[in-house]
Structures are given as C-alpha cells and as structure tokens.
Scaffold this motif. Sequence first.
Motif, PDB file in Angstrom:
ATOM      1  N   PRO A  38      21.820  -0.059   6.181  1.00  0.00           N
ATOM      2  CA  PRO A  38      21.189  -1.259   6.725  1.00  0.00           C
ATOM      3  C   PRO A  38      19.713  -1.397   6.375  1.00  0.00           C
ATOM      4  CG  PRO A  38      21.339   0.410   8.427  1.00  0.00           C
ATOM      5  CD  PRO A  38      22.020   0.989   7.215  1.00  0.00           C
ATOM      6  N   ALA A  39      19.122  -0.387   5.736  1.00  0.00           N
ATOM      7  CA  ALA A  39      17.704  -0.416   5.395  1.00  0.00           C
ATOM      8  C   ALA A  39      17.496   0.453   4.172  1.00  0.00           C
ATOM      9  CB  ALA A  39      16.858   0.097   6.566  1.00  0.00           C
ATOM     10  N   ALA A  40      16.304   0.375   3.609  1.00  0.00           N
ATOM     11  CA  ALA A  40      15.982   1.219   2.471  1.00  0.00           C
ATOM     12  C   ALA A  40      16.007   2.685   2.890  1.00  0.00           C
ATOM     13  CB  ALA A  40      14.606   0.857   1.915  1.00  0.00           C
ATOM     14  N   ALA A  42      18.361   4.846   3.409  1.00  0.00           N
ATOM     15  CA  ALA A  42      19.252   5.149   4.538  1.00  0.00           C
ATOM     16  C   ALA A  42      19.570   6.637   4.608  1.00  0.00           C
ATOM     17  CB  ALA A  42      20.530   4.327   4.429  1.00  0.00           C
ATOM     18  N   ARG A  45      16.528   8.697   5.848  1.00  0.00           N
ATOM     19  CA  ARG A  45      16.326   8.528   7.292  1.00  0.00           C
ATOM     20  C   ARG A  45      17.217   9.484   8.097  1.00  0.00           C
ATOM     21  NH1 ARG A  45      13.493   3.623   8.216  1.00  0.00           N
ATOM     22  NH2 ARG A  45      13.374   2.326   6.334  1.00  0.00           N
ATOM     23  N   GLU A  89       9.252   5.273   5.959  1.00  0.00           N
ATOM     24  CA  GLU A  89       8.493   4.211   6.624  1.00  0.00           C
ATOM     25  C   GLU A  89       7.193   3.852   5.910  1.00  0.00           C
ATOM     26  OE1 GLU A  89       9.472   2.284   8.966  1.00  0.00           O
ATOM     27  OE2 GLU A  89      11.387   3.346   9.192  1.00  0.00           O
ATOM     28  N   GLN A  93      10.352   1.899   2.466  1.00  0.00           N
ATOM     29  CA  GLN A  93      10.648   0.584   3.029  1.00  0.00           C
ATOM     30  C   GLN A  93       9.640  -0.469   2.586  1.00  0.00           C
ATOM     31  OE1 GLN A  93      13.570  -0.165   4.971  1.00  0.00           O
ATOM     32  NE2 GLN A  93      12.877  -2.148   4.183  1.00  0.00           N
ATOM     33  N   ASP A  97      10.572  -3.841   0.607  1.00  0.00           N
ATOM     34  CA  ASP A  97      10.133  -5.151   1.100  1.00  0.00           C
ATOM     35  C   ASP A  97       9.462  -5.961  -0.003  1.00  0.00           C
ATOM     36  OD1 ASP A  97      11.107  -4.469   3.584  1.00  0.00           O
ATOM     37  OD2 ASP A  97       9.148  -3.911   4.407  1.00  0.00           O
ATOM     38  N   TYR A 105      21.223  -5.134   1.329  1.00  0.00           N
ATOM     39  CA  TYR A 105      21.669  -4.086   2.241  1.00  0.00           C
ATOM     40  C   TYR A 105      23.112  -4.342   2.666  1.00  0.00           C
ATOM     41  CZ  TYR A 105      16.636  -3.328   2.440  1.00  0.00           C
ATOM     42  OH  TYR A 105      15.328  -3.103   2.101  1.00  0.00           O
TER      43      TYR A 105
END
Length: 460
Positions: A38-40, A42, A45, A89, A93, A97, A105
């Motif tokens: 769902p995000a860069a 993943a 993380r 972060e 990300q 962006d 995603y």
Amino acid sequence: MSEHQLPVVVIGAGPVGLAAAAHLVERGITPLVLEAGPAAAAAVREWSHVRLFSTWGELTDPAAEKLLAPTGWTKPDAAGYASGGDWAELYLQPLADVLGDRVRYGARVTGVSRAGRDRIVDADREHQPFVLHLTTADGREERLFARAVIDASGTWATPSPAGASGLPALGEQAAADRITYRVPDLKDPAVRARYAGKRTAVIGSGASAFTALATLAEAARTEPATHAVWVLRRGISGSTFGGGEADQLPARGALGLAAKAAVDDGHADAVTGFRTEAIERADDGRLILVGEDGRRLDPVDEVIVLTGLRPDLSFLSEIRLGLDERLQAPTELAPLIDPNQHSCGTVHPHGHRELAHPEPGIYLVGMKSYGRAPTFLAMTGYEQVRSVTAAIAGDLDSADRVELTLPETGVCGGAGLFDTPSTDQAADGGCCTPAPPLVQIGIGAPTTPAVGQAPSSGGC
C-alpha cells in the motif's frame, strides 16, 4: 503504441526499484513502478525496527537525490545510521511521492511474457512488447504492456525454511504458531512478551541471526530468564562473526561482535554442525529440534529461522531466463557472488552485461539478482540500475562503465555452507547419540554499540 512509447515497467517500489525509476526519468524514459504493497518500501517497513549497517551516505542514489532536490528534501547526515523505518519515511516514500502517478500501489504482478508469445515460440519474439498481468488490491485483473521490464521485487516474501535440505523440516509447517522467519521487534510489548523470559532457538549464521542474538541478549539483561540457543549448520571458526574491527563497514563489524558478546556473556549457547531435519511438539507445546544425525535439542519456546531468502520466479515462468542452477542468479553474475568464493567486499561491481538474460529487455536487479546469495548492499543495486537504464537508453559507453567501489570484509557466507564437524561433534559414534555441543566462546567480550543490519530483503 510503438515500442518506444511504452513505459519501462519496474516491479517493486523498494530502494532499488525506485532508484531505477529515477534513472529512467533522468534519461527521459517513462517508468511505471508496480508495487504490491500500500506504500513505497512495503518490505522495508516490515523490518522498520532494525538498524542498517550502512551509513546514510551509502543508502541514497545520486539520480534519486537530483529528483528530490527541488522539493526541498534534505539528505540526512551522511555519517549517520538509519533504521528501516527511517529509510522508508525519510527517503524512499518522498522519492516515490516525487515520482507521483508513475508509481502504482496495490498492484501485484502475477505474470510476465511477450505479447502473443509463450516461452516456446521463437518467431518474431524479440520484436514483441512485454505483457504483464497484475491483480489490484480490490481483486481486479489487468494487463499492460512494456518496452522493458526491471524486476526489483526482492526476496523478502520468500524466506528459506529451517530444514537443512532446503525443504521445510518435518513438522515445521505444523509448528508455525511458534516459528518466525523475521528478526523480532522487542520494543513492541506484544512481541516482547513472546520472547522475554523464554528459551528461543535462532537458526542461521548471517547478519540477521546476529541481530536476533543481540536483541535477545539485550532482553536478557533485564529479564534474565531470556536465553537463546544458536543453531549453526557449520562449525565455529575465525570468520563466524564476520570482519569485526577490520570491517570497512564498522556497524557491520560491530554486529558480529555483538553476537559474539551474546555467547560470551552466557545469554546464548551455540550448537554447531546441526542440520535440522524435523521439528517436534513436546507434551507442553514447546518445540524440539531434531538434527539429521539424530541429535535432539532441549525444548524451546520459540524458533527464529534466519536461513536466508530466495527469489520468487513463479510469475516469470513464460520468460526465458538464464539462471545459475545453484544460486538462481543470472548466469554471468553467479560466479562473482558465489558465497563459496566471495565476501561482500570481493564481489566485483557489475551491470547490464552480467544481468542480461536470453530474453532481451528483462533484468533482475537488487536482492532478486543475487538469487540465494546473501548480504546484498544497497549501493550495489544502485550501480546495477544505473548500468541497466543506460543500456535500455542505448548508452552502452555509460552502461559498461564501473562507478562503484565496495567496502571489504563482512558477513557473507551462505547459510547452506558448512564446515567439517569438529572433533567433539564427530566423537562417540557408538550406540547413543552424543549430546549437542554447547560452546562458550571467548572471555571478556567487548562492549558493542547499537546493533543493526538490513535483513536480506533490502540494502544494507
């Protein structure tokens, strides 16, 4: 659309995939990054609590920095160290962006082929675009086309099992409730409750195993009943704990020293030459590891399996890949990274030629390019995609140029390698199985700094 109007599809929005996209943008080529999460970053993380052993200066890509600069992004202190969460972060990300809608995603690639050609068909194959099938987060199926494909999907999702044969140990799947294949985050109260005050087996001999041992040793300082049993397939030698103070990545050297301190200080016992064949459930629910030689370890509450990672090649089954039969790495790259011969620092920098396949236009990069070989460095991946994107752009002079020097020494031995059993292990062959050797190593272990590394899924 003509082939040159099609995007270059990058699979995976991790460190190397996003760097590939940045290099493509720099060369005026449209990238499309497909990220299952769902995000860069993943996967990164998922080990956000682990500190990397490379400095910030080795964790960012030059082309990515150029993209970020107009946004006011400030590069963290080059000499500092990041956790996985910091990396995601503070750099990854923001980079995703900047790339904007060139990153999708919730898009999981399920197949790659040539349009209208399965892997059998030769006719006009090289002139057909690539076709990719994917599923979206809401379950829809889609198809899209690409002029080239850069697979930077990594290996995080496919950890190797406890079984020394490469297959799960008998009973391993049934014992899944007490087994993890990740370094636990003991700052999470729920996770800490699972391991603190318990007896835990750590299977593996690389940087991730070092991290787990040091983490459990830290918990033992406040909860003394916490104890680790370090299970090694090989014996213990001078290289077991890596490069130590001689490592040109100091934090990587300190990681090995921290694992040694865990044993020296009595927080962990080392069981050597033990190749797991079965995992049995004791009457009280705890687990018993059984070796292929019949040895049985005392029951443990939990098992942490850190025996490496392996690539998922299932969605590339219609592509003509040239892979080494042992490492599952590109055939030209495999001899350069073979853990029988090389450490991290002796791996020669490499690019598009070593990463090429019989199917032109597709490249496996980053951790996935290493197949089952261990301890990949982020800067190696950045050099890979610099070369690959130059080749895609037709700039072979740049693609063939080497622009990377790697630090020497480190912890790079493959989990499947093992030494001849020691005298103690080979003795007492008789009718009875000898007790597993519990090895205490060294006296007066040094004080070590904070521990960290990147699990084999990402740059380190």
